[in-house]
Each structure stands twice: as structure tokens, then as C-alpha cells.
Design a protein around this motif. Structure first.
Motif, PDB file in Angstrom:
ATOM      1  N   ILE A 173       0.836  -1.209   0.000  1.00 34.45           N
ATOM      2  CA  ILE A 173       0.000   0.000   0.000  1.00 34.45           C
ATOM      3  C   ILE A 173       0.870   1.259   0.000  1.00 34.45           C
ATOM      4  CG2 ILE A 173      -1.619   1.358   1.398  1.00 34.45           C
ATOM      5  CD1 ILE A 173      -2.822  -1.412   2.263  1.00 34.45           C
ATOM      6  N   CYS A 174       1.886   1.283   0.849  1.00 32.03           N
ATOM      7  CA  CYS A 174       2.803   2.442   0.893  1.00 32.03           C
ATOM      8  C   CYS A 174       3.488   2.652  -0.455  1.00 32.03           C
ATOM      9  CB  CYS A 174       3.849   2.237   1.981  1.00 32.03           C
ATOM     10  SG  CYS A 174       3.204   2.367   3.664  1.00 32.03           S
ATOM     11  N   SER A 175       3.856   1.568  -1.114  1.00 34.93           N
ATOM     12  CA  SER A 175       4.520   1.662  -2.422  1.00 34.93           C
ATOM     13  C   SER A 175       3.578   2.240  -3.471  1.00 34.93           C
ATOM     14  CB  SER A 175       5.005   0.280  -2.868  1.00 34.93           C
ATOM     15  OG  SER A 175       5.912  -0.260  -1.931  1.00 34.93           O
ATOM     16  N   LEU A 176       2.319   1.787  -3.462  1.00 39.35           N
ATOM     17  CA  LEU A 176       1.347   2.272  -4.446  1.00 39.35           C
ATOM     18  C   LEU A 176       1.096   3.773  -4.287  1.00 39.35           C
ATOM     19  CD1 LEU A 176      -1.257  -0.650  -4.335  1.00 39.35           C
ATOM     20  CD2 LEU A 176       0.244  -0.072  -6.248  1.00 39.35           C
ATOM     21  N   VAL A 177       0.928   4.217  -3.056  1.00 38.03           N
ATOM     22  CA  VAL A 177       0.686   5.642  -2.807  1.00 38.03           C
ATOM     23  C   VAL A 177       1.883   6.473  -3.268  1.00 38.03           C
ATOM     24  CG1 VAL A 177       0.271   7.385  -1.022  1.00 38.03           C
ATOM     25  CG2 VAL A 177      -0.926   5.188  -0.914  1.00 38.03           C
ATOM     26  N   SER A 178       3.090   5.963  -3.056  1.00 44.31           N
ATOM     27  CA  SER A 178       4.306   6.677  -3.465  1.00 44.31           C
ATOM     28  C   SER A 178       4.374   6.833  -4.982  1.00 44.31           C
ATOM     29  CB  SER A 178       5.546   5.934  -2.977  1.00 44.31           C
ATOM     30  OG  SER A 178       5.558   5.823  -1.578  1.00 44.31           O
ATOM     31  N   ILE A 179       4.080   5.764  -5.707  1.00 46.40           N
ATOM     32  CA  ILE A 179       4.139   5.828  -7.180  1.00 46.40           C
ATOM     33  C   ILE A 179       3.034   6.745  -7.710  1.00 46.40           C
ATOM     34  CG2 ILE A 179       4.042   4.483  -9.312  1.00 46.40           C
ATOM     35  CD1 ILE A 179       5.039   2.065  -7.629  1.00 46.40           C
ATOM     36  N   GLY A 180       1.846   6.685  -7.084  1.00 54.14           N
ATOM     37  CA  GLY A 180       0.770   7.589  -7.478  1.00 54.14           C
ATOM     38  C   GLY A 180       1.173   9.041  -7.322  1.00 54.14           C
ATOM     39  N   PHE A 181       1.902   9.345  -6.259  1.00 51.64           N
ATOM     40  CA  PHE A 181       2.407  10.702  -6.027  1.00 51.64           C
ATOM     41  C   PHE A 181       3.280  11.156  -7.193  1.00 51.64           C
ATOM     42  CE2 PHE A 181       5.721  13.575  -4.611  1.00 51.64           C
ATOM     43  CZ  PHE A 181       5.046  14.516  -3.835  1.00 51.64           C
ATOM     44  N   LEU A 182       4.125  10.280  -7.712  1.00 50.38           N
ATOM     45  CA  LEU A 182       5.036  10.644  -8.801  1.00 50.38           C
ATOM     46  C   LEU A 182       4.274  11.024 -10.068  1.00 50.38           C
ATOM     47  CD1 LEU A 182       7.818   7.920  -8.349  1.00 50.38           C
ATOM     48  CD2 LEU A 182       7.862  10.329  -7.617  1.00 50.38           C
ATOM     49  N   PHE A 183       3.178  10.318 -10.363  1.00 50.80           N
ATOM     50  CA  PHE A 183       2.360  10.678 -11.526  1.00 50.80           C
ATOM     51  C   PHE A 183       1.709  12.045 -11.328  1.00 50.80           C
ATOM     52  CE2 PHE A 183       2.420   6.106 -12.641  1.00 50.80           C
ATOM     53  CZ  PHE A 183       2.654   6.218 -14.000  1.00 50.80           C
ATOM     54  N   MET A 184       1.150  12.272 -10.150  1.00 51.85           N
ATOM     55  CA  MET A 184       0.458  13.545  -9.893  1.00 51.85           C
ATOM     56  C   MET A 184       1.436  14.717  -9.823  1.00 51.85           C
ATOM     57  SD  MET A 184      -2.606  12.426  -7.278  1.00 51.85           S
ATOM     58  CE  MET A 184      -1.919  10.948  -6.535  1.00 51.85           C
ATOM     59  N   PHE A 185       2.679  14.435  -9.485  1.00 51.22           N
ATOM     60  CA  PHE A 185       3.714  15.472  -9.403  1.00 51.22           C
ATOM     61  C   PHE A 185       3.963  16.101 -10.777  1.00 51.22           C
ATOM     62  CE2 PHE A 185       8.121  17.010  -9.159  1.00 51.22           C
ATOM     63  CZ  PHE A 185       8.050  17.771  -7.983  1.00 51.22           C
ATOM     64  N   GLN A 186       3.678  15.359 -11.854  1.00 45.91           N
ATOM     65  CA  GLN A 186       3.932  15.844 -13.219  1.00 45.91           C
ATOM     66  C   GLN A 186       2.864  16.817 -13.724  1.00 45.91           C
ATOM     67  OE1 GLN A 186       5.396  12.701 -16.002  1.00 45.91           O
ATOM     68  NE2 GLN A 186       5.038  11.326 -14.260  1.00 45.91           N
ATOM     69  N   ILE A 187       1.760  16.961 -12.990  1.00 39.22           N
ATOM     70  CA  ILE A 187       0.697  17.886 -13.387  1.00 39.22           C
ATOM     71  C   ILE A 187       1.158  19.323 -13.159  1.00 39.22           C
ATOM     72  CG2 ILE A 187      -1.695  18.586 -12.906  1.00 39.22           C
ATOM     73  CD1 ILE A 187      -2.162  15.689 -11.945  1.00 39.22           C
ATOM     74  N   LYS A 188       0.748  20.223 -14.054  1.00 36.59           N
ATOM     75  CA  LYS A 188       1.106  21.636 -13.907  1.00 36.59           C
ATOM     76  C   LYS A 188       0.310  22.270 -12.759  1.00 36.59           C
ATOM     77  CE  LYS A 188       1.976  22.120 -18.872  1.00 36.59           C
ATOM     78  NZ  LYS A 188       1.497  22.743 -20.133  1.00 36.59           N
ATOM     79  N   PRO A 189       0.853  23.328 -12.146  1.00 37.21           N
ATOM     80  CA  PRO A 189       0.119  24.029 -11.083  1.00 37.21           C
ATOM     81  C   PRO A 189      -1.239  24.522 -11.576  1.00 37.21           C
ATOM     82  CG  PRO A 189       2.402  24.746 -11.131  1.00 37.21           C
ATOM     83  CD  PRO A 189       2.202  23.894 -12.356  1.00 37.21           C
ATOM     84  N   LYS A 190      -2.228  24.490 -10.679  1.00 33.77           N
ATOM     85  CA  LYS A 190      -3.589  24.927 -10.995  1.00 33.77           C
ATOM     86  C   LYS A 190      -3.983  26.049 -10.029  1.00 33.77           C
ATOM     87  CE  LYS A 190      -3.733  21.763 -14.073  1.00 33.77           C
ATOM     88  NZ  LYS A 190      -3.498  22.184 -15.471  1.00 33.77           N
ATOM     89  N   PRO A 191      -3.665  27.289 -10.385  1.00 35.88           N
ATOM     90  CA  PRO A 191      -3.921  28.401  -9.464  1.00 35.88           C
ATOM     91  C   PRO A 191      -5.409  28.633  -9.238  1.00 35.88           C
ATOM     92  CG  PRO A 191      -3.192  29.213 -11.608  1.00 35.88           C
ATOM     93  CD  PRO A 191      -3.038  27.732 -11.639  1.00 35.88           C
ATOM     94  N   SER A 192      -5.712  29.319  -8.148  1.00 37.60           N
ATOM     95  CA  SER A 192      -7.091  29.612  -7.781  1.00 37.60           C
ATOM     96  C   SER A 192      -7.695  30.663  -8.709  1.00 37.60           C
ATOM     97  CB  SER A 192      -7.138  30.114  -6.338  1.00 37.60           C
ATOM     98  OG  SER A 192      -8.394  30.663  -6.040  1.00 37.60           O
ATOM     99  N   LEU A 193      -9.016  30.546  -8.948  1.00 40.16           N
ATOM    100  CA  LEU A 193      -9.741  31.573  -9.683  1.00 40.16           C
ATOM    101  C   LEU A 193     -10.277  32.643  -8.743  1.00 40.16           C
ATOM    102  CD1 LEU A 193     -11.770  29.321 -12.172  1.00 40.16           C
ATOM    103  CD2 LEU A 193      -9.659  30.588 -12.620  1.00 40.16           C
ATOM    104  N   ASN A 194     -10.092  32.426  -7.438  1.00 41.07           N
ATOM    105  CA  ASN A 194     -10.551  33.377  -6.427  1.00 41.07           C
ATOM    106  C   ASN A 194      -9.342  33.956  -5.693  1.00 41.07           C
ATOM    107  OD1 ASN A 194     -13.604  32.751  -6.469  1.00 41.07           O
ATOM    108  ND2 ASN A 194     -12.690  30.739  -6.161  1.00 41.07           N
ATOM    109  N   GLU A 195      -9.419  35.199  -5.327  1.00 39.99           N
ATOM    110  CA  GLU A 195      -8.341  35.842  -4.578  1.00 39.99           C
ATOM    111  C   GLU A 195      -8.477  35.533  -3.089  1.00 39.99           C
ATOM    112  OE1 GLU A 195      -5.702  37.544  -5.564  1.00 39.99           O
ATOM    113  OE2 GLU A 195      -6.254  37.179  -7.649  1.00 39.99           O
ATOM    114  N   PRO A 196      -7.374  35.114  -2.418  1.00 39.69           N
ATOM    115  CA  PRO A 196      -7.433  34.920  -0.963  1.00 39.69           C
ATOM    116  C   PRO A 196      -7.870  36.209  -0.271  1.00 39.69           C
ATOM    117  CG  PRO A 196      -5.396  34.020  -1.853  1.00 39.69           C
ATOM    118  CD  PRO A 196      -6.047  34.786  -2.965  1.00 39.69           C
ATOM    119  N   GLY A 197      -8.804  36.099   0.651  1.00 35.57           N
ATOM    120  CA  GLY A 197      -9.299  37.259   1.375  1.00 35.57           C
ATOM    121  C   GLY A 197     -10.379  38.023   0.639  1.00 35.57           C
TER     122      GLY A 197
END
Length: 413
Positions: A187-211
């Protein structure tokens, strides 16, 4: 003029979406394995069905308590960073469970101490899930264009179900041949490999301003949108109560061990049965999507699910129990796709975090509340009567929704 040819793989042709789905597959597979293993492990430690129900309660309390606030945080946050942080924390929880399962820990501490520690860890996974679960939904809409949302939602449900069925079935074999410790290492190994795939996604900034809005006002806006959108509210409410009362899956460890007299492998297949059915129907609906009367089909699918739960309660044959759980999964898959599509199509981009969190509060948490309800009902009524009661209540919920929510019954998209 010729009609455009429907492409069932349209969303999956987007590289970022593929990375998200591959990462989600491995992550959900690991989580479903962990959930199944913990249910089996707790029952081994306590031999008490009510103890299984407490697992759900341990996770649902923080998940529900933080869900509305989590929606506000998601809408003002960079979503990739938030998702990766959540996956990392899940890995830490799985690592703690791994340490609890070792021969050193079992030799040094009592079964009650280990069981209590498991509940504490599951409580923390509930906190993490309040933020991580809805973030996946917002990521889908931030990657895929609106015209492909129905296709992307079907794939998203299919990936989740594929991971779920693989996790359920695999963990039964792993427990049988590798024990709890070996299973948790996988289970720990699967979660780690899943993290590596998601790490390749580009940043997705917010459409709302904080505050831009106060937290309370932001939360109220999300709730108000859900309650004003009748089709959305009806679909979420239907699924909430159907899953709450139809949670027979929570009692599968008891049916497998004490009623059907099967071991860990049979337990794994019974756990996987509903997900196998769901993934079969998702494949079919990916190739041939529902064209009309989706609202009516949603209600009929949930009614059929309730009938399957009642038959499962009375079955004393492994193959019959497996078959009705398989069919219940097919019907549940239909309802999940219709509900998921309604949520994606009805939600504005700047409110997706809050609406997905309300969706999570209604739907995902209903699994754990259903697990707790099943444990309490089993304690008060007995295991079989409690499952029959749940199936009957599911049918009652469908009948009530049919007459009280005509806009959902008539809905098409």
C-alpha cells in the motif's frame, strides 16, 4: 451535415488528465486496500461487528466537520500543491499502520491498544480526506474543457472503480499470503508511485483571490448554490440516504467469516464484487453514454440496488451473494455516473471546491456513516435483519424522492 463521431477516449488523450488518472488509480487502489485491510484487521482483533462500524465513525467525524471549510480552502488554493500535500500525509498514515502491524508491536502491546491506535490513525485520514477528495474533482474540470466533462466524469468514475475493485480483490490475496505487514508495505509503495504521476501535473492556481470573501460568507455561498439547484440537491440527497441505509458492504467481514464460512480470499472477492459490477457498467457507458431520461434511470438504479441488498442478506450461497453484489455494483455505477455528471455540469468553475466539498460531505461521508449505521443496526437487530432493514429503507428513500423531487425524475442532460 454529418454528426461528429463520438470519441470515448477524448478526455484520456489529454496528457495531464492521463497523469491525474494514473496517479489517482494507484492512490485509490492503495486507499481501498487499506480500508479493506483495516476492516478485516479490526474484526480479527475484536471479533465484534460494532467495532467495524466504529472505523467509519472515526473517519466520518473529521471528514464531515471540516468539509465546508475545506471547500473554501480549495477554492482559494493552488490545487496541485494541495493535492500532493494530502497524498503525502496519507502515505504517513499508511506508514504508521505498517509499524503497528509488525511482530514487534503485536508482541509488545495488547489487541485493544492496537485497535485504539488504528482508530486514531483513521481519524487523521478523515481530516486529510476532507481536503484531498474534493480536490480531485476540481482538478478534472481545471484540466478538461467543458465539452468533454461528461466523458471525463465517466473516465474518472471508471478509474476510481477500477482501482477500488483491484484494491479489494488484491488485498484478500495479500492478507492470505503476506499478512497485514506485507500488505501495508505494498500500500505504501502504491501511494508513493501515485504521487510521482500527480507530481507531473502543472500548477492549478485559484480563480478566487485569498481574502476576497470572508470564510463564513464563502461557505454560505457554496451551500446556498447546492440547495438552490434542485437537481443537484435531489441527486446528492438520494445517494446520501441510499448509501447510509444500504451499506451492506460494511458487514461483509461478518458474512464472509461467520455466515458464508469463507476465508480471506473469499472475503476479498465479496468485497470486490460490487466494484467489478460498477466497472463493467462504466466501460459500457463510456462506449455508449446515456442519452435521455437520466434522472428517471438514476432513481430506478438506486431502487434496484436496494433489492440486491435484501437478497444478499438472505443468501447462504457464496455464488449467489457474489452475483447480487455484482449486480448492485452495476446499478450503483449507473447512479454514480449520472450524479457525477450532474455535479460537474451544474457547478461554476469558481465554486467547484465548495460544491465538491458539499458533494463529499453528502456522498463520501455517507459511506462511513453507513458503515457506522450498519454496525449499530447489527448490534441491535442482528447482522442479517440489519442488512434487510437497510435495503428496505433504500427502497423507501427512492419512493419518497420519486414523488418529492419531480425535477430530478424529469432531468435530462
Amino acid at each position: 451535415m454529418d454528426k461528429p463521431v463520438y470519441d470515448p477516449f477524448a478526455a484520456m488523450r489529454i496528457p495531464e488528465y492521463r497523469n491525474l488518472m494514473m496517479g489517482r488509480f494507484l492512490f485509490i487502489m492503495g486507499l481501498r486496500m487499506m480500508g479493506t485491510l483495516v476492516g478485516w484487521w479490526i474484526y480479527e482483533l475484536t471479533n465484534d461487528p460494532f467495532a467495524i462500524g466504529l472505523i467509519g465513525l472515526s473517519e466520518v467525524i473529521p471528514a464531515v466537520s471540516l468539509s465546508l471549510y475545506a471547500g473554501h480552502v480549495i477554492d482559494i488554493s493552488e490545487k496541485r500543491k494541495l493535492l500532493l500535500r494530502g497524498v503525502t500525509l496519507y502515505f504517513v498514515c499508511a506508514l504508521f499502520l505498517l509499524l503497528l502491524s509488525t511482530s514487534y508491536t503485536t508482541a509488545q502491546f495488547s489487541k485493544h491498544w492496537i485497535a485504539f491506535s488504528i482508530y486514531i490513525i483513521i481519524f487523521f485520514t478523515g481530516i486529510i480526506r476532507a481536503f484531498t477528495g474534493p480536490t480531485f474533482g476540481t482538478m478534472v474540470a481545471s484540466i478538461v474543457p467543458r465539452e468533454l466533462l461528461q466523458n471525463a466524469t465517466t473516465w474518472n468514475q471508471g478509474i476510481w472503480l477500477s482501482a477500488s475493485v483491484t484494491g479489494h480483490a488484491t488485498v484478500g490475496f495479500l492478507i492470505a499470503f503476506m499478512g497485514n505487514t506485507g500488505s501495508l508495505a505494498v500500500i505504501c509503495s502504491l501511494v508513493s508511485i501515485g504521487f510521482l504521476f500527480m507530481f507531473q501535473i502543472k500548477p492549478k492556481p485559484s480563480l478566487n483571490e485569498p481574502g476576497e470573501k470572508k470564510t463564513l460568507d464563502s461557505v454560505k455561498e457554496g451551500l446556498s448554490f447546492v440547495f438552490k439547484t434542485k437537481e443537484l440537491l435531489g441527486a446528492l440527497s438520494l445517494d446520501l440516504f441510499a448509501v447510509l441505509f444500504g451499506g451492506a458492504v460494511a458487514m461483509i467481514p461478518v458474512f464472509a467469516k461467520d455466515i458464508l464460512k469463507t476465508g480471506p480470499i473469499g472475503f476479498g472477492w465479496l468485497n470486490a464484487a460490487s466494484d467489478i459490477g460498477s466497472i463493467l457498467i462504466v466501460i459500457l457507458l463510456t462506449l455508449f453514454p446515456l442519452k435521455k431520461q437520466q434522472g428517471k434511470k438514476l432513481l430506478l438504479a438506486v431502487a434496484g440496488f436496494g433489492i440486491c441488498i435484501i437478497i444478499f442478506a438472505f443468501s447462504r450461497l457464496f455464488w449467489l451473494s457474489f452475483a447480487v453484489l455484482l449486480l448492485s455494483g452495476m446499478l450503483d455505477g449507473i447512479s454514480m455516473i449520472i450524479r457525477g455528471t450532474i455535479v460537474q455540469l451544474k457547478t461554476p468553475d469558481q465554486m467547484r471546491g465548495r460544491v465538491m466539498s458539499v458533494n463529499s460531505m453528502f456522498i463520501n461521508s455517507s459511506n462511513e456513516l453507513g458503515q457506522f449505521e450498519s454496525g449499530v443496526a447489527a448490534k441491535l437487530l442482528g447482522v442479517v435483519p440489519s442488512v434487510v432493514f437497510g435495503g428496505c429503507m433504500t427502497l423507501l428513500v427512492v419512493a419518497t424522492t420519486w414523488f418529492k423531487a419531480p425535477s430530478l425524475r424529469k432531468m435530462e442532460y
